[in-house]
Design a protein around this motif. Structure first.
Motif, PDB file in Angstrom:
ATOM      1  N   LEU A  57      17.906  53.378 -13.227  1.00  0.00           N
ATOM      2  CA  LEU A  57      16.493  53.904 -13.189  1.00  0.00           C
ATOM      3  C   LEU A  57      16.118  54.482 -14.496  1.00  0.00           C
ATOM      4  N   ILE A  58      14.878  54.231 -14.570  1.00  0.00           N
ATOM      5  CA  ILE A  58      14.253  54.281 -15.985  1.00  0.00           C
ATOM      6  C   ILE A  58      12.959  55.315 -15.886  1.00  0.00           C
ATOM      7  N   LEU A  59      12.836  56.178 -16.621  1.00  0.00           N
ATOM      8  CA  LEU A  59      11.988  57.245 -16.610  1.00  0.00           C
ATOM      9  C   LEU A  59      11.077  56.892 -17.858  1.00  0.00           C
ATOM     10  N   ALA A  60       9.863  56.475 -17.559  1.00  0.00           N
ATOM     11  CA  ALA A  60       8.751  56.051 -18.566  1.00  0.00           C
ATOM     12  C   ALA A  60       7.686  56.886 -18.617  1.00  0.00           C
ATOM     13  N   THR A  61       7.387  57.237 -19.943  1.00  0.00           N
ATOM     14  CA  THR A  61       6.111  58.407 -20.167  1.00  0.00           C
ATOM     15  C   THR A  61       5.005  57.383 -20.680  1.00  0.00           C
ATOM     16  N   GLY A  82       0.469  66.914 -10.747  1.00  0.00           N
ATOM     17  CA  GLY A  82      -0.061  65.776 -11.637  1.00  0.00           C
ATOM     18  C   GLY A  82       0.373  64.496 -11.847  1.00  0.00           C
ATOM     19  N   ASN A  83       0.512  63.798 -12.835  1.00  0.00           N
ATOM     20  CA  ASN A  83       0.578  62.508 -12.735  1.00  0.00           C
ATOM     21  C   ASN A  83       1.784  61.973 -13.630  1.00  0.00           C
ATOM     22  N   VAL A  84       2.620  62.933 -14.490  1.00  0.00           N
ATOM     23  CA  VAL A  84       3.691  62.825 -15.228  1.00  0.00           C
ATOM     24  C   VAL A  84       4.656  64.006 -14.893  1.00  0.00           C
ATOM     25  N   HIS A  85       5.820  63.591 -15.224  1.00  0.00           N
ATOM     26  CA  HIS A  85       7.096  64.467 -14.855  1.00  0.00           C
ATOM     27  C   HIS A  85       6.878  65.861 -15.668  1.00  0.00           C
ATOM     28  N   VAL A  86       7.468  66.664 -15.381  1.00  0.00           N
ATOM     29  CA  VAL A  86       7.484  68.158 -15.828  1.00  0.00           C
ATOM     30  C   VAL A  86       8.664  68.933 -15.929  1.00  0.00           C
ATOM     31  N   VAL A  87       9.014  69.612 -16.840  1.00  0.00           N
ATOM     32  CA  VAL A  87      10.180  70.300 -16.798  1.00  0.00           C
ATOM     33  C   VAL A  87       9.998  71.932 -16.826  1.00  0.00           C
ATOM     34  N   PRO A  88      10.187  72.552 -15.363  1.00  0.00           N
ATOM     35  CA  PRO A  88       9.809  73.976 -15.550  1.00  0.00           C
ATOM     36  C   PRO A  88      10.745  74.603 -16.462  1.00  0.00           C
ATOM     37  N   ARG A  89      10.101  75.820 -16.941  1.00  0.00           N
ATOM     38  CA  ARG A  89      10.930  76.789 -17.807  1.00  0.00           C
ATOM     39  C   ARG A  89      10.267  78.359 -17.480  1.00  0.00           C
ATOM     40  N   GLY A  90      10.969  79.423 -17.812  1.00  0.00           N
ATOM     41  CA  GLY A  90      10.655  80.616 -17.583  1.00  0.00           C
ATOM     42  C   GLY A  90      11.770  81.636 -17.338  1.00  0.00           C
ATOM     43  N   SER A 114      15.984  70.077 -15.195  1.00  0.00           N
ATOM     44  CA  SER A 114      15.588  69.207 -14.065  1.00  0.00           C
ATOM     45  C   SER A 114      14.356  68.962 -14.114  1.00  0.00           C
ATOM     46  N   PHE A 115      13.849  67.664 -14.002  1.00  0.00           N
ATOM     47  CA  PHE A 115      12.555  67.154 -13.838  1.00  0.00           C
ATOM     48  C   PHE A 115      11.866  67.684 -12.524  1.00  0.00           C
ATOM     49  N   VAL A 116      10.666  67.540 -12.603  1.00  0.00           N
ATOM     50  CA  VAL A 116       9.703  67.617 -11.181  1.00  0.00           C
ATOM     51  C   VAL A 116       8.895  66.544 -11.407  1.00  0.00           C
ATOM     52  N   LEU A 117       9.066  65.440 -10.660  1.00  0.00           N
ATOM     53  CA  LEU A 117       8.413  64.187 -10.817  1.00  0.00           C
ATOM     54  C   LEU A 117       6.999  64.262 -10.251  1.00  0.00           C
ATOM     55  N   PRO A 118       6.264  63.423 -10.503  1.00  0.00           N
ATOM     56  CA  PRO A 118       4.667  63.567 -10.061  1.00  0.00           C
ATOM     57  C   PRO A 118       4.640  63.515  -8.416  1.00  0.00           C
ATOM     58  N   GLU A 119       3.671  64.364  -8.084  1.00  0.00           N
ATOM     59  CA  GLU A 119       3.471  64.437  -6.501  1.00  0.00           C
ATOM     60  C   GLU A 119       4.636  64.659  -5.712  1.00  0.00           C
ATOM     61  N   ARG A 174       6.148  78.492 -16.834  1.00  0.00           N
ATOM     62  CA  ARG A 174       5.498  77.175 -17.546  1.00  0.00           C
ATOM     63  C   ARG A 174       6.304  75.846 -17.429  1.00  0.00           C
ATOM     64  N   TYR A 175       5.613  74.884 -17.828  1.00  0.00           N
ATOM     65  CA  TYR A 175       6.414  73.695 -18.106  1.00  0.00           C
ATOM     66  C   TYR A 175       6.635  73.363 -19.584  1.00  0.00           C
ATOM     67  N   GLU A 176       7.650  72.786 -19.835  1.00  0.00           N
ATOM     68  CA  GLU A 176       7.984  72.407 -21.160  1.00  0.00           C
ATOM     69  C   GLU A 176       6.749  71.753 -21.908  1.00  0.00           C
ATOM     70  N   GLY A 177       6.523  72.117 -23.162  1.00  0.00           N
ATOM     71  CA  GLY A 177       5.709  71.635 -23.865  1.00  0.00           C
ATOM     72  C   GLY A 177       4.465  72.250 -23.927  1.00  0.00           C
ATOM     73  N   ILE A 178       4.091  73.404 -23.410  1.00  0.00           N
ATOM     74  CA  ILE A 178       3.212  74.280 -23.207  1.00  0.00           C
ATOM     75  C   ILE A 178       3.626  75.494 -23.138  1.00  0.00           C
TER      76      ILE A 178
END
Length: 171
Positions: free
Chosen positions: A26-30, A65-73, A95-100, A129-133
């Motif tokens: 499996l490949i996770l592409a951004t 959204g349309n890209v994966h995010v990593v929850p933090r908090g 862990s990732f939360v994939l789009p939709e 929040r999600y990672e990166g914000i």
């Protein structure tokens, strides 16, 4: 996903077994450009009840959204005076939360203070929040905790007062 296999032209005959091997990855592409980052906390549940404060919290995150995010908090249990009774960190496994999709994350809470001796309403506070914000969203839920030793003291005082009132009437 990438699936690679070897085409074998040999057919199995007699007592031979033909094995078709495959390699998959499996490949996770951004994608760059047009990203729509988002994260919503849909549900908070916990294992506590009115006799026991929670020591485990389950969070259900939705990624519209349309890209994966990593929850933090963090998750905190706050007393009515605002003191932290217990806390935990969200998604230490990254862990990732994939789009939709929706991901359920369970975390253990570590006790940091003492619960009130008396029955009280506590707040389960989730800052996420999600990672990166850096912008933090907050969701809260109330939980009523009836501390048994405090309840026993209240019942004993109430019983003692009722006994005294009954004796005062008879005299």
């Amino acid at each position: 996903a990438i699936i690679a296999s070897i085409n074998s032209s040999s057919e199995s005959t007699g007592n031979e077994i033909n094995i078709n091997q495959q390699l998959s990855s499996l490949i996770l592409a951004t994608k760059v450009g047009g990203e729509a980052y988002d994260l919503k906390l849909e549900d908070i549940s916990f294992n506590g009840n009115w006799l026991q404060l929670p020591d485990e919290v389950t969070l259900s995150f939705k990624n519209p959204g349309n890209v994966h995010v990593v929850p933090r908090g963090t998750v905190k249990i706050l007393s009515s005076s605002g003191g932290v009774v217990a806390s935990g960190v969200i998604n230490q496994e990254s862990s990732f939360v994939l789009p939709e999709t929706t991901r359920v994350i369970t975390l253990e809470l570590t006790k940091q203070g003492k619960a009130s001796l008396w029955p009280a309403i506590y707040t389960v506070q989730v800052d996420y929040r999600y990672e990166g914000i850096d912008q933090i969203a907050r969701k809260e839920q109330k939980v009523f905790f009836l501390n048994l030793p405090g309840l026993a003291v209240l019942v004993a005082i109430g019983g003692g007062l009722a006994l005294l009132a009954g004796r005062a009437r008879t005299t």
